[in-house]
Design an enzyme around this catalytic site. Structure first.
Site, PDB file in Angstrom:
ATOM      1  N   GLU A  89      -4.428 -22.661  57.693  1.00 38.41           N
ATOM      2  CA  GLU A  89      -5.780 -22.575  57.226  1.00 38.41           C
ATOM      3  C   GLU A  89      -6.273 -23.535  56.501  1.00 38.41           C
ATOM      4  OE1 GLU A  89      -8.702 -19.281  55.045  1.00 38.41           O
ATOM      5  OE2 GLU A  89      -6.420 -19.205  54.737  1.00 38.41           O
TER       6      GLU A  89
ATOM      7  N   LYS B 276     -14.099 -16.965  60.560  1.00 43.48           N
ATOM      8  CA  LYS B 276     -13.273 -15.691  59.534  1.00 43.48           C
ATOM      9  C   LYS B 276     -14.108 -14.779  59.502  1.00 43.48           C
ATOM     10  CE  LYS B 276     -10.251 -15.662  55.733  1.00 43.48           C
ATOM     11  NZ  LYS B 276      -9.492 -16.475  54.598  1.00 43.48           N
TER      12      LYS B 276
ATOM     13  N   CYS C  53      -6.374 -15.811  58.200  1.00 43.80           N
ATOM     14  CA  CYS C  53      -5.721 -15.343  57.023  1.00 43.80           C
ATOM     15  C   CYS C  53      -5.970 -13.777  56.565  1.00 43.80           C
ATOM     16  CB  CYS C  53      -6.084 -16.383  56.003  1.00 43.80           C
ATOM     17  SG  CYS C  53      -5.006 -16.354  54.488  1.00 43.80           S
TER      18      CYS C  53
END
Length: 297
Positions: free
Chosen positions: A40, A113, A157
């Site tokens: 990331e 995300k 994540c």
């Protein structure tokens, strides 16, 4: 299929970080990898330790300079690359975005995300707008990206803690789950707490593989990054790994070194595993309506 995960430490120099990523991708390709996953926000330090409006200057459009560099390398090496960028979508609108570059260098797709944390040292809500639940063309934010190496269920994540995200990717035909990540320890926590956190992080992602009968690829960064305020920082715990559709480890990195994990993944095993553990068959979709509620009173 041979895949690779890059576990990297980062510094202040953006160009040096990107060049290092590209060098490690080359190393992976030299070992036969067809698909390479980067961690990331691999272009910079993890800047979300503090809230600072000047940091928005790091963001870039997609397509843009980094996708051009990654795409050129994908085309040169004839591989698929999954990167992670700080996207400037419009003035005042920024995302934490994974990009997938196809073998011919074209942008196969993006994933923005969806779950954005806001915790001490991880102040991501200040910087990132959550991805669209439904894009303007009608497709879900949890949609796999079709590539020459298969349909990639790319998440990022904090998404890795949510079984709903993995399930929706699986239900859309994802053949692999991929998690570019930046997570680590507060060094003020004792050893036992640090170990519990690491074990939980590994366990939940292996469980996504088991629950969906899919291989899971996780790329985390490593090294210590000081807080811009100088009040300690984050010790990124590395431990990047690949597991199979029964949660079995296929490869795992250590905590404190840069490395390239290269491993063969047999995506055909998912079919065999799903035949003996048919979780998708036995789902009670008629009884899950309350999952769309924030809380059941």
């Amino acid at each position: 299929m041979r895949i690779a995960i890059v576990q990297q430490s980062n510094g202040n120099d953006l160009e040096a970080n990107l060049n290092r990523s590209l060098d490690l991708v080359r190393q992976a390709a030299a070992e036969g990898a067809e698909l390479v996953l980067l961690q990331e926000l691999h272009r910079s330090l993890y800047f979300c330790q503090t809230e600072d409006t000047s940091v928005f200057d790091l963001a870039e459009p997609i397509p843009g300079p980094s996708t051009e560099r990654l795409g050129a390398l994908a085309r040169e090496l004839n591989i698929v690359i999954v990167g992670s960028l700080f996207e400037k979508r419009a003035a005042g609108l920024y995302h934490n975005t994974a990009v997938v570059l196809e073998r011919d260098g074209t942008l196969a797709g993006i994933y923005r995300k969806m779950h954005i944390p806001d915790d001490p040292g991880f102040y991501e809500k200040f910087y990132f707008t959550p991805g669209d639940a439904t894009f303007n063309d009608g497709h879900s934010g949890f949609t796999p990206i079709q590539t020459s190496v298969g349909k990639l269920g790319v998440l990022v994540c904090w998404d890795q803690w949510y079984p709903e995200a993995a399930r929706l990717m699986a239900l859309s035909g994802a053949e692999l789950l991929l998690y570019p990540t930046a997570i680590g320890w507060d060094r003020n926590d004792d050893d036992a707490e640090q170990q519990r956190q690491l074990d939980a992080w590994i366990t939940v992602q292996r469980a996504h593989g088991v629950a969906n009968g899919l291989p899971v690829l996780v790329a985390n960064r490593t090294g210590f990054e000081t807080s811009p305020h100088g009040d300690d920082g984050i010790q990124f715990w590395g431990n990047s790994f690949v597991c199979g559709p029964q949660g079995e480890f296929l490869a795992r990195a250590g905590s404190d070194e840069e490395t390239v994990l290269v491993v063969d993944v047999d995506t055909r095993r998912s079919e065999a595993v799903r035949r003996i553990w048919p979780y998708l068959r036995d789902r009670r979709v008629d009884a899950y309506g309350d999952l769309s509620k924030r809380y059941r009173d």
